[in-house]
Motif scaffolding. Structure first.
Motif, PDB file in Angstrom:
ATOM      1  N   ALA A 150     -12.577 132.456  46.636  1.00 63.17           N
ATOM      2  CA  ALA A 150     -11.617 132.877  45.613  1.00 63.17           C
ATOM      3  C   ALA A 150     -10.936 134.179  46.016  1.00 63.17           C
ATOM      4  CB  ALA A 150     -12.334 133.030  44.276  1.00 63.17           C
ATOM      5  N   THR A 151     -11.713 135.123  46.583  1.00 60.44           N
ATOM      6  CA  THR A 151     -11.119 136.399  46.996  1.00 60.44           C
ATOM      7  C   THR A 151     -10.185 136.209  48.190  1.00 60.44           C
ATOM      8  OG1 THR A 151     -13.076 137.557  46.193  1.00 60.44           O
ATOM      9  CG2 THR A 151     -11.664 138.756  47.725  1.00 60.44           C
ATOM     10  N   LEU A 152     -10.575 135.344  49.115  1.00 56.95           N
ATOM     11  CA  LEU A 152      -9.691 135.047  50.249  1.00 56.95           C
ATOM     12  C   LEU A 152      -8.364 134.489  49.738  1.00 56.95           C
ATOM     13  CD1 LEU A 152     -12.189 133.476  52.807  1.00 56.95           C
ATOM     14  CD2 LEU A 152     -10.945 135.635  53.053  1.00 56.95           C
ATOM     15  N   SER A 153      -8.467 133.634  48.753  1.00 63.18           N
ATOM     16  CA  SER A 153      -7.265 133.042  48.177  1.00 63.18           C
ATOM     17  C   SER A 153      -6.409 134.122  47.509  1.00 63.18           C
ATOM     18  CB  SER A 153      -7.691 131.949  47.199  1.00 63.18           C
ATOM     19  OG  SER A 153      -6.621 131.558  46.420  1.00 63.18           O
ATOM     20  N   ASP A 154      -7.064 135.085  46.808  1.00 63.41           N
ATOM     21  CA  ASP A 154      -6.339 136.208  46.194  1.00 63.41           C
ATOM     22  C   ASP A 154      -5.599 137.022  47.254  1.00 63.41           C
ATOM     23  OD1 ASP A 154      -7.305 135.455  43.778  1.00 63.41           O
ATOM     24  OD2 ASP A 154      -8.842 137.016  43.652  1.00 63.41           O
ATOM     25  N   LEU A 155      -6.189 137.104  48.456  1.00 65.63           N
ATOM     26  CA  LEU A 155      -5.571 137.879  49.532  1.00 65.63           C
ATOM     27  C   LEU A 155      -4.468 137.100  50.246  1.00 65.63           C
ATOM     28  CD1 LEU A 155      -8.771 139.487  51.109  1.00 65.63           C
ATOM     29  CD2 LEU A 155      -7.010 140.662  49.793  1.00 65.63           C
ATOM     30  N   GLY A 156      -4.252 135.876  49.821  1.00 66.02           N
ATOM     31  CA  GLY A 156      -3.178 135.087  50.406  1.00 66.02           C
ATOM     32  C   GLY A 156      -3.619 134.110  51.479  1.00 66.02           C
ATOM     33  N   PHE A 157      -4.925 134.018  51.713  1.00 68.49           N
ATOM     34  CA  PHE A 157      -5.416 133.052  52.717  1.00 68.49           C
ATOM     35  C   PHE A 157      -5.511 131.660  52.083  1.00 68.49           C
ATOM     36  CE2 PHE A 157      -7.022 137.078  54.418  1.00 68.49           C
ATOM     37  CZ  PHE A 157      -6.646 136.973  55.751  1.00 68.49           C
ATOM     38  N   ASP A 158      -4.367 131.055  51.862  1.00 66.95           N
ATOM     39  CA  ASP A 158      -4.367 129.769  51.167  1.00 66.95           C
ATOM     40  C   ASP A 158      -4.857 128.632  52.053  1.00 66.95           C
ATOM     41  OD1 ASP A 158      -3.364 130.934  48.877  1.00 66.95           O
ATOM     42  OD2 ASP A 158      -1.309 130.820  49.625  1.00 66.95           O
ATOM     43  N   GLN A 159      -4.922 128.923  53.365  1.00 65.20           N
ATOM     44  CA  GLN A 159      -5.318 127.837  54.273  1.00 65.20           C
ATOM     45  C   GLN A 159      -6.835 127.629  54.325  1.00 65.20           C
ATOM     46  OE1 GLN A 159      -4.565 131.043  54.771  1.00 65.20           O
ATOM     47  NE2 GLN A 159      -3.262 131.207  56.585  1.00 65.20           N
ATOM     48  N   ILE A 160      -7.616 128.480  53.624  1.00 63.28           N
ATOM     49  CA  ILE A 160      -9.080 128.353  53.685  1.00 63.28           C
ATOM     50  C   ILE A 160      -9.554 127.270  52.712  1.00 63.28           C
ATOM     51  CG2 ILE A 160     -11.299 129.584  53.508  1.00 63.28           C
ATOM     52  CD1 ILE A 160      -9.327 130.750  55.597  1.00 63.28           C
ATOM     53  N   HIS A 161     -10.191 126.255  53.247  1.00 61.95           N
ATOM     54  CA  HIS A 161     -10.632 125.149  52.393  1.00 61.95           C
ATOM     55  C   HIS A 161     -12.112 125.207  52.067  1.00 61.95           C
ATOM     56  CE1 HIS A 161      -6.913 122.970  52.089  1.00 61.95           C
ATOM     57  NE2 HIS A 161      -6.677 123.307  53.355  1.00 61.95           N
ATOM     58  N   ASP A 162     -12.865 125.812  52.952  1.00 55.56           N
ATOM     59  CA  ASP A 162     -14.293 125.792  52.717  1.00 55.56           C
ATOM     60  C   ASP A 162     -14.932 127.053  53.295  1.00 55.56           C
ATOM     61  OD1 ASP A 162     -16.544 124.683  51.662  1.00 55.56           O
ATOM     62  OD2 ASP A 162     -17.075 123.594  53.494  1.00 55.56           O
ATOM     63  N   VAL A 163     -15.849 127.630  52.558  1.00 53.08           N
ATOM     64  CA  VAL A 163     -16.585 128.797  53.048  1.00 53.08           C
ATOM     65  C   VAL A 163     -18.072 128.476  52.933  1.00 53.08           C
ATOM     66  CG1 VAL A 163     -17.133 131.236  52.649  1.00 53.08           C
ATOM     67  CG2 VAL A 163     -14.797 130.414  52.282  1.00 53.08           C
ATOM     68  N   GLU A 164     -18.802 128.723  53.973  1.00 54.83           N
ATOM     69  CA  GLU A 164     -20.252 128.552  53.931  1.00 54.83           C
ATOM     70  C   GLU A 164     -20.884 129.897  54.228  1.00 54.83           C
ATOM     71  OE1 GLU A 164     -22.963 125.360  55.735  1.00 54.83           O
ATOM     72  OE2 GLU A 164     -20.969 124.847  56.460  1.00 54.83           O
ATOM     73  N   THR A 165     -21.940 130.263  53.513  1.00 55.90           N
ATOM     74  CA  THR A 165     -22.662 131.480  53.864  1.00 55.90           C
ATOM     75  C   THR A 165     -24.015 131.092  54.447  1.00 55.90           C
ATOM     76  OG1 THR A 165     -23.822 131.774  51.784  1.00 55.90           O
ATOM     77  CG2 THR A 165     -21.610 132.672  51.902  1.00 55.90           C
ATOM     78  N   GLY A 166     -24.636 132.024  55.089  1.00 58.76           N
ATOM     79  CA  GLY A 166     -25.935 131.740  55.681  1.00 58.76           C
ATOM     80  C   GLY A 166     -26.554 133.019  56.194  1.00 58.76           C
ATOM     81  N   ARG A 167     -27.610 132.869  56.983  1.00 61.81           N
ATOM     82  CA  ARG A 167     -28.274 134.032  57.545  1.00 61.81           C
ATOM     83  C   ARG A 167     -28.448 133.838  59.044  1.00 61.81           C
ATOM     84  NH1 ARG A 167     -32.002 132.523  53.843  1.00 61.81           N
ATOM     85  NH2 ARG A 167     -33.677 132.540  55.370  1.00 61.81           N
ATOM     86  N   PHE A 168     -28.603 134.956  59.726  1.00 63.30           N
ATOM     87  CA  PHE A 168     -28.716 134.908  61.178  1.00 63.30           C
ATOM     88  C   PHE A 168     -29.898 135.771  61.628  1.00 63.30           C
ATOM     89  CE2 PHE A 168     -27.785 137.488  64.967  1.00 63.30           C
ATOM     90  CZ  PHE A 168     -27.818 136.491  65.934  1.00 63.30           C
ATOM     91  N   TYR A 169     -30.702 135.275  62.533  1.00 65.10           N
ATOM     92  CA  TYR A 169     -31.798 136.056  63.107  1.00 65.10           C
ATOM     93  C   TYR A 169     -31.775 135.904  64.618  1.00 65.10           C
ATOM     94  CZ  TYR A 169     -33.493 135.866  58.333  1.00 65.10           C
ATOM     95  OH  TYR A 169     -33.586 135.968  56.971  1.00 65.10           O
ATOM     96  N   SER A 170     -32.101 136.978  65.291  1.00 62.31           N
ATOM     97  CA  SER A 170     -32.241 136.920  66.745  1.00 62.31           C
ATOM     98  C   SER A 170     -33.668 137.312  67.091  1.00 62.31           C
ATOM     99  CB  SER A 170     -31.231 137.871  67.382  1.00 62.31           C
ATOM    100  OG  SER A 170     -31.418 137.889  68.768  1.00 62.31           O
ATOM    101  N   LEU A 171     -34.323 136.503  67.912  1.00 63.43           N
ATOM    102  CA  LEU A 171     -35.713 136.775  68.266  1.00 63.43           C
ATOM    103  C   LEU A 171     -35.883 136.720  69.776  1.00 63.43           C
ATOM    104  CD1 LEU A 171     -36.297 133.969  65.927  1.00 63.43           C
ATOM    105  CD2 LEU A 171     -37.790 135.870  65.487  1.00 63.43           C
ATOM    106  N   LYS A 172     -36.816 137.509  70.263  1.00 62.63           N
ATOM    107  CA  LYS A 172     -37.202 137.416  71.684  1.00 62.63           C
ATOM    108  C   LYS A 172     -38.586 136.762  71.732  1.00 62.63           C
ATOM    109  CE  LYS A 172     -34.181 140.542  73.871  1.00 62.63           C
ATOM    110  NZ  LYS A 172     -33.091 140.195  72.964  1.00 62.63           N
ATOM    111  N   ILE A 173     -38.698 135.698  72.502  1.00 61.07           N
ATOM    112  CA  ILE A 173     -39.943 134.930  72.531  1.00 61.07           C
ATOM    113  C   ILE A 173     -40.509 134.920  73.949  1.00 61.07           C
ATOM    114  CG2 ILE A 173     -40.967 132.650  72.191  1.00 61.07           C
ATOM    115  CD1 ILE A 173     -38.993 132.048  70.072  1.00 61.07           C
ATOM    116  N   ASP A 174     -41.796 135.272  74.030  1.00 57.50           N
ATOM    117  CA  ASP A 174     -42.517 135.170  75.294  1.00 57.50           C
ATOM    118  C   ASP A 174     -43.023 133.738  75.433  1.00 57.50           C
ATOM    119  OD1 ASP A 174     -42.852 137.057  77.218  1.00 57.50           O
ATOM    120  OD2 ASP A 174     -44.229 138.285  76.018  1.00 57.50           O
TER     121      ASP A 174
END
Lengths: 82, 238
Positions: free
Chosen positions: A24-48
């Motif tokens: 909705a905020t992207l649309s308020d800013l004029g980004f009318d081309q945005i059809h879908d937004v997904e959120t998520g989380r990111f983790y980086s790990l070092k594995i032995d």
């Protein structure tokens, strides 16, 4: 040593009120081309681990045991030599 | 009757729960730290209090659910001891799998802190026997992640088995979108497990359990437990 980058996102069908608000905020800013937004989380790990398949097995296990909640979340990861 | 209040790093409702057990119910109560363990026979009622345990890091309740004390809580639940999860305590019960489902962020994306009305859907549990079916009660709610979610099959099962114990409603008892500040499915505010001995709810009954606070609507949850334990019904009833 391997670097694992884990991406976690909501399963399809799980309502994510944040993504609606962002869209909705992207649309308020004029980004009318945005059809879908997904959120998520990111983790980086070092594995032995001795090899990449064992690093993958460890990554899968820790994603299922702790990093994700299988009721609402899916995950994927990429793995590379550190 | 012996009560335990589990203390996780960051718990903030622990003191209120302890106070209700000790000073309102006049029962023996102990704090149990999350790095400790206990035996199922040590306590009759185990309370997982509210307050963002472990900073709500990862997901609310996720880190607490994997702490040492939860192995004891699971053992106690299997032994049919009563387990009550309030707010974050409810989230921990979901994360550890003692109750089905999960929580998402509130529909309004905000920390919600105000009184809410809930309808007692199921008075046939050890926690709600002193309420009437359909009774409307008022309790404080304080959470950002109170938006209960479960897949369609799970919800169908909860409804069919009468495991939805409290649901958000307005003052007159109507289940409306507006009366549910979390956005939870079916206006769910609290559920019980299939055996009936594990209750999780988002509102805070321990914050409305004495006259001094201007509201005693939550007290009967604790009194129901006392009656269940001390009325000789502690075994064999689901």
């Amino acid at each position: 040593m391997y670097t694992v980058r884990v991406y976690i996102y909501y399963k399809s069908g799980v309502l994510d009120p944040q993504s609606g608000a962002i869209k909705a905020t992207l649309s308020d800013l004029g980004f009318d081309q945005i059809h879908d937004v997904e959120t998520g989380r990111f983790y980086s790990l070092k594995i032995d681990a001795p090899n990449i398949s064992s690093a993958q097995a460890i990554a899968n296990e820790l994603c299922e045991k702790l990093l994700t909640n299988p009721v609402i979340e899916d995950y994927e990861f990429e793995i590379m030599e550190a | 009757m012996r009560c335990a209040v589990i203390q996780f790093a960051g718990s903030s409702g622990d003191g209120d729960c302890f106070h209700v057990c000790k000073n309102i119910l006049n029962k023996a109560v102990e704090f149990v730290f999350y790095k400790e363990s206990f035996a199922p026979e040590d306590f009759d009622l185990i309370i997982l209090p509210g307050g963002a345990s472990h900073g709500d890091y990862l997901r609310p309740g996720a880190l607490a659910a994997r702490s040492k004390v939860m192995k004891s809580v699971i053992e106690a639940a299997k032994a049919k001891k009563l387990v009550l999860g309030i707010g974050n305590g409810f989230q921990i019960l979901l994360e550890v799998g003692l109750l089905p489902g999960a929580v998402l962020m509130n529909k309004g994306l905000k920390f919600f802190c105000d009184d809410v009305f809930v309808r007692v859907e199921n008075p046939d549990t050890p926690f709600t026997a002193l309420y009437k079916k359909g009774e409307i009660i008022r309790m404080p709610l304080a959470c950002k992640y109170g938006n209960y979610y479960a897949d369609g099959e799970t919800i169908k099962g909860l409804k069919a088995d009468n495991k939805i114990v409290f649901s958000y409603c307005d003052e007159k008892g109507n289940s409306t979108f507006e009366s549910n500040p979390t956005g939870s499915i079916e206006n769910i505010a609290g559920i019980v497990n299939s055996e009936g001995n594990v209750l999780g709810l988002m509102p805070h009954p321990e914050r409305c359990a004495e006259e001094l606070l201007g509201n005693t609507d939550g007290l009967r949850i604790f009194e129901s437990v006392v009656r269940y334990i001390e009325g000789g019904k502690a075994n064999g009833r689901s």
